[in-house]
Design a protein around this motif. Structure first.
Motif, PDB file in Angstrom:
ATOM      1  N   HIS A  50     -27.776 -10.586  54.013  1.00  0.00           N
ATOM      2  CA  HIS A  50     -27.020  -9.739  53.091  1.00  0.00           C
ATOM      3  C   HIS A  50     -27.846  -8.481  52.834  1.00  0.00           C
ATOM      4  N   GLY A  51     -27.193  -7.363  52.553  1.00  0.00           N
ATOM      5  CA  GLY A  51     -27.925  -6.143  52.248  1.00  0.00           C
ATOM      6  C   GLY A  51     -28.767  -5.683  53.427  1.00  0.00           C
ATOM      7  N   ARG A  52     -30.069  -5.528  53.190  1.00  0.00           N
ATOM      8  CA  ARG A  52     -30.963  -5.017  54.233  1.00  0.00           C
ATOM      9  C   ARG A  52     -31.409  -6.091  55.220  1.00  0.00           C
ATOM     10  N   PHE A  53     -31.105  -7.345  54.949  1.00  0.00           N
ATOM     11  CA  PHE A  53     -31.470  -8.443  55.852  1.00  0.00           C
ATOM     12  C   PHE A  53     -30.422  -8.513  56.956  1.00  0.00           C
ATOM     13  N   THR A  54     -30.790  -8.083  58.144  1.00  0.00           N
ATOM     14  CA  THR A  54     -29.835  -7.940  59.239  1.00  0.00           C
ATOM     15  C   THR A  54     -29.765  -9.189  60.121  1.00  0.00           C
ATOM     16  N   GLU A  55     -28.863  -9.157  61.103  1.00  0.00           N
ATOM     17  CA  GLU A  55     -28.745 -10.260  62.056  1.00  0.00           C
ATOM     18  C   GLU A  55     -30.036 -10.420  62.860  1.00  0.00           C
ATOM     19  N   HIS A  56     -30.676  -9.306  63.193  1.00  0.00           N
ATOM     20  CA  HIS A  56     -31.958  -9.374  63.911  1.00  0.00           C
ATOM     21  C   HIS A  56     -33.009 -10.097  63.067  1.00  0.00           C
ATOM     22  N   ASP A  57     -33.022  -9.816  61.771  1.00  0.00           N
ATOM     23  CA  ASP A  57     -33.966 -10.499  60.877  1.00  0.00           C
ATOM     24  C   ASP A  57     -33.690 -11.996  60.836  1.00  0.00           C
ATOM     25  N   ALA A  58     -32.404 -12.360  60.856  1.00  0.00           N
ATOM     26  CA  ALA A  58     -32.032 -13.779  60.850  1.00  0.00           C
ATOM     27  C   ALA A  58     -32.550 -14.479  62.103  1.00  0.00           C
TER      28      ALA A  58
END
Length: 232
Positions: A50-58
């Motif tokens: 959510h927000g700044r946490f992107t799919e790449h971060d996941a």
């Protein structure tokens, strides 16, 4: 219970209680470890993407979660074995082993990150490997002190659990190929619903198969849940 039994010496009752604790740990943590490994990205996405946490971060977070999932099984088993050493007057054994594992982890972390240049996932795997070695050392020593830990029974129980876990894993993989196939295009509510459905079906299959295979811990765990909810 172990403290009480230890006062009578290394009796079959002490060995049986300790082995029972290890079997219960396997029963509860093995499916969790496999589920976390298979659904790591989806779980991380629902919780944090959510927000700044992107799919790449996941994706970058899912790798360490898979490593820690392996360590979960052995971490829980260590929590059963460590107190047993205190009850038999061998309290320094777990401490010395832990110090050795810390030194080993430091060496592995330095080697993988600063020499080999691996990413952050290597740190998680080093922790998991340390937990495996910690458990293996504690188990072998306690088996020596206690003159056996019903290893044959433990392996038979593990074999039945693996059958249930394979079925559970197959259902999770089938869900990833169908129900969760359009994950990137789903909204948060749909992601949460499909993930919970996958976990529920996998858990139901696991408990159902272990019950059919007469895994003793399955009956005990379900009875405990029944009593707990029954009182409410």
């Amino acid at each position: 219970m172990l403290s009480r039994l230890a006062t009578e010496g290394m009796t079959p009752a002490f060995r049986g209680a300790l082995a029972k604790g290890l079997r219960l740990v396997m029963f509860l943590t093995l499916p969790c470890a496999v589920g976390l490994s298979l659904l790591a990205k989806e779980i991380i996405s629902v919780l944090f993407e959510h927000g700044r946490f992107t799919e790449h971060d996941a994706i970058m977070t899912a790798g360490p979660l898979q490593a820690y999932a392996l360590g979960l099984v052995f971490y829980a088993a260590i929590k059963v074995l460590q107190p047993s050493f205190y009850t038999i007057g061998k309290r320094f054994v777990p401490m010395l082993i832990s110090i050795g594992v810390i030194a080993l982890n430091a060496a592995m972390n330095y080697t993988t990150v600063f020499i080999l240049g691996w990413d952050h996932t290597a740190l998680a795997w080093a922790t998991a490997v340390g937990l495996v070695l910690n458990f293996a050392t504690l188990y072998l020593l306690m088996r020596k002190y206690a003159a056996g830990l019903e290893t044959t029974s433990l392996m038979k129980s593990l074999g039945r659990l693996l059958i249930a876990i394979v079925i559970m894993a197959a259902l999770c993989l089938a869900s990833k190929a169908t129900l969760l196939a359009g994950w990137s295009d789903m909204g948060l509510v749909m992601r949460l619903a499909t993930l919970l459905a996958t976990i529920s079906v996998g858990a139901a299959a696991y408990f159902g198969v272990t019950k059919i295979l007469h895994v003793e811990e399955a009956g005990e765990f379900l009875s405990l849940l029944g009593r707990r909810f029954g009182r409410k």
